[in-house]
Design a protein around this motif. Sequence first.
Motif, short mmCIF file in Angstrom:
data_model
loop_
_atom_site.label_atom_id
_atom_site.label_comp_id
_atom_site.label_asym_id
_atom_site.label_seq_id
_atom_site.Cartn_x
_atom_site.Cartn_y
_atom_site.Cartn_z
N ARG A 63 -5.76 3.19 -9.57
CA ARG A 63 -4.94 4.15 -10.33
C ARG A 63 -3.65 4.47 -9.58
N TRP A 64 -3.76 4.71 -8.30
CA TRP A 64 -2.57 5.06 -7.51
C TRP A 64 -1.60 3.89 -7.46
N LEU A 65 -2.12 2.69 -7.23
CA LEU A 65 -1.27 1.50 -7.11
C LEU A 65 -0.56 1.21 -8.43
N SER A 66 -1.18 1.62 -9.53
CA SER A 66 -0.58 1.40 -10.85
C SER A 66 0.42 2.48 -11.22
N GLY A 67 0.63 3.43 -10.33
CA GLY A 67 1.64 4.45 -10.56
C GLY A 67 1.14 5.72 -11.19
N GLU A 68 -0.18 5.83 -11.39
CA GLU A 68 -0.72 7.06 -11.96
C GLU A 68 -0.71 8.18 -10.92
N SER A 69 -0.57 9.39 -11.38
CA SER A 69 -0.73 10.53 -10.49
C SER A 69 -2.21 10.77 -10.23
N ILE A 70 -2.60 10.78 -8.97
CA ILE A 70 -3.99 11.06 -8.64
C ILE A 70 -4.12 12.43 -7.98
N ASP A 71 -3.05 13.20 -8.00
CA ASP A 71 -3.12 14.53 -7.39
C ASP A 71 -4.18 15.42 -8.01
N PRO A 72 -4.26 15.51 -9.35
CA PRO A 72 -5.31 16.37 -9.92
C PRO A 72 -6.71 15.95 -9.49
N LEU A 73 -6.90 14.64 -9.41
CA LEU A 73 -8.22 14.13 -9.01
C LEU A 73 -8.53 14.48 -7.57
N LEU A 74 -7.58 14.22 -6.69
CA LEU A 74 -7.80 14.51 -5.27
C LEU A 74 -7.98 16.01 -5.05
N GLN A 75 -7.20 16.80 -5.79
CA GLN A 75 -7.32 18.25 -5.65
C GLN A 75 -8.71 18.70 -6.07
N GLN A 76 -9.22 18.14 -7.17
CA GLN A 76 -10.56 18.51 -7.61
C GLN A 76 -11.61 18.11 -6.59
N ARG A 77 -11.52 16.88 -6.11
CA ARG A 77 -12.51 16.41 -5.14
C ARG A 77 -12.50 17.29 -3.89
N GLN A 78 -11.30 17.64 -3.44
CA GLN A 78 -11.20 18.49 -2.25
C GLN A 78 -11.73 19.89 -2.55
N ASP A 79 -11.36 20.44 -3.68
CA ASP A 79 -11.82 21.77 -4.05
C ASP A 79 -13.35 21.83 -4.16
N VAL A 80 -13.93 20.78 -4.70
CA VAL A 80 -15.39 20.75 -4.83
C VAL A 80 -16.05 20.65 -3.46
#
Lengths: 123, 298
Positions: free
Chosen positions: B19-36
């Motif tokens: 996803r990241w390599l394809s240019g998608e924003s993964i910030d919401p995903l990483l933020q959720q994983r970290q928050d959890v």
Amino acid sequence: MSTYTLIIFPTPLDAVCVLQHDTGGWTLTGTPAVHQSGRPGQAFAIPEGTPNSNGARLTISHPTYKDTVDQRAVVLLNDGTIPWPFGPEQSAAFAADDFILQKPNTSLPRLVVQGKVIMQDVK
Amino acid sequence: MSLQRFTVIQNSDFNLYNRWLSGESIDPLLQQRQDVGFNSPRIWTAFNIPLIGRLIPREHPDFYRRVPEFMDYVAGYGMYPEWTAFTGPYGGIFDNQAEMIAHWERLDDALNGCTNLLDLEAINEGDNAPNAGVPLDKLRRPTNKNASHGSAVQDAPPMQPVWDVAGHRPGSSQEWRKVGHNPMADVADVFNVPSWCNETVRRPDNDSSWEHAFDAAASATLLCSGSCFHSPSGKNSTLFIGRELQLAQAWTAGARSVPLEYQAGSYRHRSDLENDQILRAYSRVLSDGRECVVTIRY
């Protein structure tokens, strides 16, 4: 109709650059371009009729960078009515055209194996 | 060198680099994983699998060059990725073993200097049929980084020779009671390396019990080097929602419920605490007599 070409140099080069003019009634997205110096950047084709020396907002973002740019500035147009560059002799102007998004500067402690456990090497 | 204890609180995020390599924003995903409360995405690198995604290295000219940039990026969220090189099948991905070896060596090179690497894992379930033909014996052993030769199918020992760390798959019957115990007993104690289940029963579709998720992760912190929460959204790297999110939270709560100092304690099977409510009771006892008990509920 002729346009005025404004070239900026974002890093990364494929950042999304959007210029919104305060009074010209337009919003432009930068397109790949090469400056006459040979440096690659992005260009905005500013429409004829845009009021000179009026404000605008430039935003720059990229999906894989945490940082963004949100900057206001005056857009000067070389229409022959003002000296070029941007002022009389001995005056100075700050014409920002180089925008670099900062990557997160985070370094985590390395993980090392100690027998059957994993440890963080916090130095 | 000053060392602090660490436990792997991992989640499947197979499609994250894609996803990241394809240019998608993964910030919401990483933020959720970290928050959890997770600290390690498990990332796959070469696949074309329904419900996971499509990532074919040769289709991305910058696939290897951007690995360090990605690692810096996820470090901003406190993440220690585990990279898995081979996750068959390989049709249309690698044409021959030379391409597989090149993939392995370029990944190894790309990860040099990345301080937030958990480990580079050669293969997922190396003895599973879709992985036939991977030249595991020809892969160079990485240096200056933690590396795993790969996991095996359920209840089987990891790929050998075992390198620095090893993933494990316990049997699926009453799996939640084995997530902590079996990597300890079947891998760490046998090969003297850190081990954890880097893939577990997929939740919530195969086990929706909050107690099972909490207890499995708690026992893993106590007994082995951590655990991995596996789920549908982890396969293709989308946000956890609904029951899946609740179970992810249960997992990290369990993993963080055990003080890490007890990793150093002596193992005990507290069968005296087991009853019709408690399926298993495990503990570790420190040299000063303090004991930490984790119970596995039915």
